[in-house]
Design a protein around this motif. Structure first.
Motif, PDB file in Angstrom:
ATOM      1  N   CYS A 203      35.256  41.384  47.010  1.00  0.00           N
ATOM      2  CA  CYS A 203      36.203  40.955  45.958  1.00  0.00           C
ATOM      3  C   CYS A 203      36.755  42.025  45.084  1.00  0.00           C
ATOM      4  O   CYS A 203      37.677  42.196  44.506  1.00  0.00           O
ATOM      5  N   ALA A 204      36.025  43.300  45.155  1.00  0.00           N
ATOM      6  CA  ALA A 204      36.359  44.488  44.318  1.00  0.00           C
ATOM      7  C   ALA A 204      37.022  45.611  45.071  1.00  0.00           C
ATOM      8  O   ALA A 204      37.732  46.513  44.470  1.00  0.00           O
ATOM      9  N   LEU A 205      36.419  45.675  46.442  1.00  0.00           N
ATOM     10  CA  LEU A 205      36.959  46.977  47.002  1.00  0.00           C
ATOM     11  C   LEU A 205      37.953  46.602  48.003  1.00  0.00           C
ATOM     12  O   LEU A 205      38.502  47.563  48.914  1.00  0.00           O
ATOM     13  N   ALA A 206      37.940  45.355  48.307  1.00  0.00           N
ATOM     14  CA  ALA A 206      39.148  44.935  49.620  1.00  0.00           C
ATOM     15  C   ALA A 206      38.379  45.469  50.869  1.00  0.00           C
ATOM     16  O   ALA A 206      39.110  46.115  51.854  1.00  0.00           O
ATOM     17  N   LEU A 289      40.715  44.246  42.947  1.00  0.00           N
ATOM     18  CA  LEU A 289      41.721  45.392  43.036  1.00  0.00           C
ATOM     19  C   LEU A 289      43.054  44.983  43.001  1.00  0.00           C
ATOM     20  O   LEU A 289      43.681  45.623  42.357  1.00  0.00           O
ATOM     21  N   GLN A 290      43.441  44.035  43.546  1.00  0.00           N
ATOM     22  CA  GLN A 290      44.899  43.454  43.317  1.00  0.00           C
ATOM     23  C   GLN A 290      45.157  43.192  42.020  1.00  0.00           C
ATOM     24  O   GLN A 290      46.199  43.404  41.461  1.00  0.00           O
ATOM     25  N   LEU A 291      44.346  42.582  41.069  1.00  0.00           N
ATOM     26  CA  LEU A 291      44.491  42.126  39.850  1.00  0.00           C
ATOM     27  C   LEU A 291      44.717  43.468  38.911  1.00  0.00           C
ATOM     28  O   LEU A 291      45.427  43.471  37.987  1.00  0.00           O
ATOM     29  N   MET A 292      43.763  44.385  39.229  1.00  0.00           N
ATOM     30  CA  MET A 292      44.051  45.849  38.475  1.00  0.00           C
ATOM     31  C   MET A 292      45.424  46.310  38.808  1.00  0.00           C
ATOM     32  O   MET A 292      46.030  46.893  37.957  1.00  0.00           O
ATOM     33  N   ILE A 329      40.484  52.996  40.536  1.00  0.00           N
ATOM     34  CA  ILE A 329      39.400  53.236  41.466  1.00  0.00           C
ATOM     35  C   ILE A 329      38.116  53.599  40.926  1.00  0.00           C
ATOM     36  O   ILE A 329      37.074  52.919  41.449  1.00  0.00           O
ATOM     37  N   ALA A 330      38.072  54.215  39.680  1.00  0.00           N
ATOM     38  CA  ALA A 330      36.812  54.420  38.993  1.00  0.00           C
ATOM     39  C   ALA A 330      36.237  52.950  38.905  1.00  0.00           C
ATOM     40  O   ALA A 330      35.134  52.604  38.966  1.00  0.00           O
ATOM     41  N   ASN A 331      36.840  51.901  38.157  1.00  0.00           N
ATOM     42  CA  ASN A 331      36.373  50.644  37.788  1.00  0.00           C
ATOM     43  C   ASN A 331      36.180  49.917  38.797  1.00  0.00           C
ATOM     44  O   ASN A 331      35.189  49.268  38.823  1.00  0.00           O
ATOM     45  N   ALA A 332      36.803  49.687  39.870  1.00  0.00           N
ATOM     46  CA  ALA A 332      36.322  49.117  41.177  1.00  0.00           C
ATOM     47  C   ALA A 332      35.145  49.724  41.630  1.00  0.00           C
ATOM     48  O   ALA A 332      34.149  48.900  42.041  1.00  0.00           O
ATOM     49  N   TRP A 333      34.809  50.896  41.539  1.00  0.00           N
ATOM     50  CA  TRP A 333      33.510  51.621  41.908  1.00  0.00           C
ATOM     51  C   TRP A 333      32.614  51.203  41.096  1.00  0.00           C
ATOM     52  O   TRP A 333      31.468  50.722  41.487  1.00  0.00           O
ATOM     53  N   VAL A 334      32.779  51.147  39.786  1.00  0.00           N
ATOM     54  CA  VAL A 334      31.645  50.752  38.797  1.00  0.00           C
ATOM     55  C   VAL A 334      31.410  48.966  38.904  1.00  0.00           C
ATOM     56  O   VAL A 334      30.269  48.595  38.576  1.00  0.00           O
ATOM     57  N   PHE A 335      32.320  48.206  39.329  1.00  0.00           N
ATOM     58  CA  PHE A 335      32.229  47.073  39.482  1.00  0.00           C
ATOM     59  C   PHE A 335      31.385  46.664  40.597  1.00  0.00           C
ATOM     60  O   PHE A 335      30.508  45.792  40.674  1.00  0.00           O
ATOM     61  N   LEU A 336      31.376  47.447  41.653  1.00  0.00           N
ATOM     62  CA  LEU A 336      30.651  47.617  42.680  1.00  0.00           C
ATOM     63  C   LEU A 336      29.023  47.591  42.505  1.00  0.00           C
ATOM     64  O   LEU A 336      28.101  46.669  42.486  1.00  0.00           O
ATOM     65  N   LEU A 337      28.869  48.558  41.615  1.00  0.00           N
ATOM     66  CA  LEU A 337      27.465  48.958  41.244  1.00  0.00           C
ATOM     67  C   LEU A 337      26.965  47.916  40.390  1.00  0.00           C
ATOM     68  O   LEU A 337      25.873  47.498  40.466  1.00  0.00           O
ATOM     69  N   GLY A 338      27.788  47.594  39.354  1.00  0.00           N
ATOM     70  CA  GLY A 338      27.193  46.471  38.389  1.00  0.00           C
ATOM     71  C   GLY A 338      27.282  45.120  38.943  1.00  0.00           C
ATOM     72  O   GLY A 338      26.297  44.324  38.595  1.00  0.00           O
ATOM     73  N   GLY A 339      27.983  44.834  39.732  1.00  0.00           N
ATOM     74  CA  GLY A 339      27.985  43.650  40.406  1.00  0.00           C
ATOM     75  C   GLY A 339      27.364  43.228  41.408  1.00  0.00           C
ATOM     76  O   GLY A 339      26.793  42.113  42.094  1.00  0.00           O
ATOM     77  N   PHE A 340      26.454  44.567  42.147  1.00  0.00           N
ATOM     78  CA  PHE A 340      25.755  44.417  43.139  1.00  0.00           C
ATOM     79  C   PHE A 340      24.419  44.171  42.804  1.00  0.00           C
ATOM     80  O   PHE A 340      23.641  43.054  43.033  1.00  0.00           O
ATOM     81  N   GLU A 341      23.725  45.223  42.237  1.00  0.00           N
ATOM     82  CA  GLU A 341      22.445  45.044  42.040  1.00  0.00           C
ATOM     83  C   GLU A 341      21.904  44.121  41.024  1.00  0.00           C
ATOM     84  O   GLU A 341      21.025  43.490  41.098  1.00  0.00           O
ATOM     85  N   THR A 342      22.675  43.720  39.899  1.00  0.00           N
ATOM     86  CA  THR A 342      22.422  42.852  38.810  1.00  0.00           C
ATOM     87  C   THR A 342      22.273  41.472  39.464  1.00  0.00           C
ATOM     88  O   THR A 342      21.469  40.765  38.834  1.00  0.00           O
ATOM     89  N   THR A 343      23.272  41.338  40.082  1.00  0.00           N
ATOM     90  CA  THR A 343      23.390  39.796  40.690  1.00  0.00           C
ATOM     91  C   THR A 343      22.234  39.494  41.528  1.00  0.00           C
ATOM     92  O   THR A 343      21.576  38.541  41.667  1.00  0.00           O
ATOM     93  N   ALA A 344      21.961  40.623  42.380  1.00  0.00           N
ATOM     94  CA  ALA A 344      20.716  40.464  43.575  1.00  0.00           C
ATOM     95  C   ALA A 344      19.595  40.361  42.691  1.00  0.00           C
ATOM     96  O   ALA A 344      18.617  39.564  43.193  1.00  0.00           O
ATOM     97  N   ASN A 345      19.330  40.959  41.588  1.00  0.00           N
ATOM     98  CA  ASN A 345      18.009  40.908  40.823  1.00  0.00           C
ATOM     99  C   ASN A 345      18.026  39.534  40.217  1.00  0.00           C
ATOM    100  O   ASN A 345      16.947  38.915  40.487  1.00  0.00           O
ATOM    101  N   SER A 346      19.164  38.932  39.886  1.00  0.00           N
ATOM    102  CA  SER A 346      19.253  37.494  39.156  1.00  0.00           C
ATOM    103  C   SER A 346      18.793  36.488  40.066  1.00  0.00           C
ATOM    104  O   SER A 346      17.953  35.632  39.949  1.00  0.00           O
ATOM    105  N   LEU A 347      19.214  36.653  41.178  1.00  0.00           N
ATOM    106  CA  LEU A 347      19.121  35.503  42.154  1.00  0.00           C
ATOM    107  C   LEU A 347      17.658  35.588  43.023  1.00  0.00           C
ATOM    108  O   LEU A 347      17.046  34.638  42.921  1.00  0.00           O
TER     109      LEU A 347
END
Length: 535
Positions: A203-206, A289-292, A329-347
């Motif tokens: 979704c973020a990095l294609a 990425l496409q939205l950005m 590129i930087a924000n796609a990178w940070v979305f990866l980190l922000g959306g990976f660990e936090t959502t895995a923890n919550s689930l």
């Protein structure tokens, strides 16, 4: 004899000069150390001079060595709050940090006086590419980039991504089914990490990854795990302790840090994707990425139109807002980190809590059975958002186990007053999220899992302070990806509980044990649960 004297004289002079040089150098070092110690001691008297209770600092570390002593930082913070009250200070190196646990003051910092607390604290080192993300950007440039990115995560933009999420969840459920058929318990933290990294990568990095099926060999999964494990590297600690050398340590970290492998991999991939997509902008893709890219192109159009007009201020404003490729590129990178660990923890936390509370799990299953028709596999955005008890379960999960526990902090731009105390500029404000979510004054019996705390009836009958529940922060600098994270987590949780009954067994660690390598709690020994297929 004369020849020997001539040869000896330069070496003697050099030896003499060397002694003086060494002596001079030692003197300079000693004087610098004396100056440094005196300056550090003076800076460590700030809270004394302001009349604010504080944690007694170590001359070199401040209190950072305590926060990273092996005991959970949230437990240490709880002890400090009990000892010093709802407003107190501590030092990280020489940097003053003010803890605010009073909810009215939290609201003042995050919302009412946001103009004075709009920035996050400066990073100890200027790590790439964090400095170009909405986490690292400051002042007007942060506002410009945030205003462009916010619509990217609107409800309408998130809807199309349910297709990607559902497809990845299909694979996740198949993995659970295979283990269940063999009567094998599962370690859910790793499984959810694989799911969330597969989703956010696409979704973020294609980038299509195989993190769920092949965690040991998937290059991105291995690199991201290594990054998170080593995120707090020695260069960061040295930059905190010796601020004068921060730029040097920034160079060392950017060039030699273990994060380089992951960052280089992602940046190289994104540059290639952006170059390919720019060749044919008529073809649209369903990802962040496409939205950005679309947002950046719309800004380009505005810039072009402004260049043809005499409205110079408008032109400058549009130019300022345009997203650069580095920022995309930087924000796609940070979305990866922000959306990976936090959502895995919550689930992981949600699965654990439902397994430990079978009554709540069955109540959720009944809601799913009543709302979702038999035979339906993929769920829509509208269906997920209409599941009220699912929302209550997820909300209570985030209260008990907030995904990020030490990231709600702000930098004070100008001298101000907080709670009757004078607070100078350049003071870090720390909001103790874990304490707020577990404070019995706001949440009776706070360790109890009770989704009904978030029912419409309870909300209507209780006058709950708006700052008593802030898992994604609050105010203009709250998490921009909240809709994406909630959609993915609720979608996965709904489909999981509809297909399987989650149960604890003898190897389940109760209560969960945590460690905190960065700003999140992660299970120390994983979370072992059984999944039994529902009839």
């Amino acid at each position: 004899m004369l020849k020997e004297a001539i040869l000896w004289l330069p070496s003697a002079l050099w030896a003499g000069m060397s002694r003086y040089t060494v002596l001079f150098s030692i003197t300079l070092v000693v004087l610098y150390i004396i100056h440094w110690v005196r300056e550090r001691r003076y800076k460590h008297t700030l809270f004394t001079r302001l009349g604010i209770p504080f944690v007694k600092p170590h001359p070199l570390f401040g209190s950072m060595h305590t926060l990273h002593s092996g005991t959970l930082a949230t437990d240490i913070m709880e002890d400090w709050i009990k000892e010093h009250g709802k407003v107190f200070g501590f030092y990280v190196g020489e940097k003053p940090n003010l803890v605010i646990a009073d909810l009215d003051l939290v609201k003042q910092v995050l919302i009412k006086d946001f103009h004075n607390f709009s920035n996050r604290p400066k990073l100890p080192i200027e790590a790439q590419p964090v400095v170009d993300t909405i986490v690292g950007l400051r002042d007007q440039r942060w506002k410009d980039v945030r205003s462009v990115l916010a619509p990217t995560f609107s409800m309408m933009k998130m809807k199309p991504m349910t297709g990607i999420m559902n497809t990845r969840i299909d694979e996740f459920l198949q993995i659970v089914s295979e283990a269940s058929s063999k009567n094998e318990p599962l370690e859910w933290y790793s499984i959810f990490q694989g799911l969330t990294l597969d989703v956010i990568s696409e979704c973020a990095l294609a980038m299509k990854t195989n993190c769920q099926r092949d965690q040991n060999n998937d290059e991105l999964f291995v690199a991201v795990r290594a990054f998170l494990k080593n995120a707090m590297n020695p260069a960061i600690f040295l930059a905190v302790y010796f601020n004068a050398f921060a730029k040097f340590f920034s160079f060392i970290s950017n060039q030699l840090a273990l994060s380089g492998r992951m960052t280089n991999m992602i940046v190289s991939h994104l540059k290639t994707v952006i170059r390919i997509r720019r060749k044919d902008m008529s073809k649209k893709y369903i990802d962040v990425l496409q939205l950005m890219l679309d947002a950046a192109e719309q800004q380009n159009v505005s810039d072009f139109q402004d260049e043809a007009s005499d409205d110079e201020p408008t032109k400058q404003k549009a130019t300022r807002k345009q997203l650069t490729d580095a920022e995309i590129i930087a924000n796609a990178w940070v979305f990866l980190l922000g959306g990976f660990e936090t959502t895995a923890n919550s689930l992981t936390s949600a699965a654990y809590l439902l397994a430990c509370n079978p009554d709540a799990q069955e109540k959720l299953y009944k809601e799913l059975s009543n709302v979702i028709e038999d035979g339906t596999q993929h769920l829509s955005y509208e269906t997920v958002n209409g599941l009220t008890y699912l929302d209550q379960v997820f909300s209570e999960t985030l209260r008990i186990y907030p995904p990020v526990v030490s990231f709600i902090n702000r930098d004070t731009a100008n001298d101000t007053m907080l709670g009757g105390f004078f607070i100078p500029s350049d003071t870090n404000i720390v909001i103790p999220l874990w304490h707020i979510h577990h404070n019995p004054d706001f949440w009776p019996d706070p360790e109890k899992f009770d989704p009904d705390r978030f029912s419409s009836e309870t909300k209507a009958s209780e006058s709950r302070h708006p700052m008593s529940y802030i898992p994604f922060g609050a105010g203009p600098r709250s998490c921009v990806g909240i809709r994406f994270a909630q959609l993915e987590a609720k979608l996965a949780l709904a489909r999981l509980v509809r297909c399987f009954k989650l149960e604890t067994y003898e190897e389940t660690v109760i209560p969960m044990k945590f460690e905190m390598p960065t700003v999140t709690h992660i299970p120390t020994k994983g979370v072992m649960l059984k999944a039994t297929p529902r009839q």
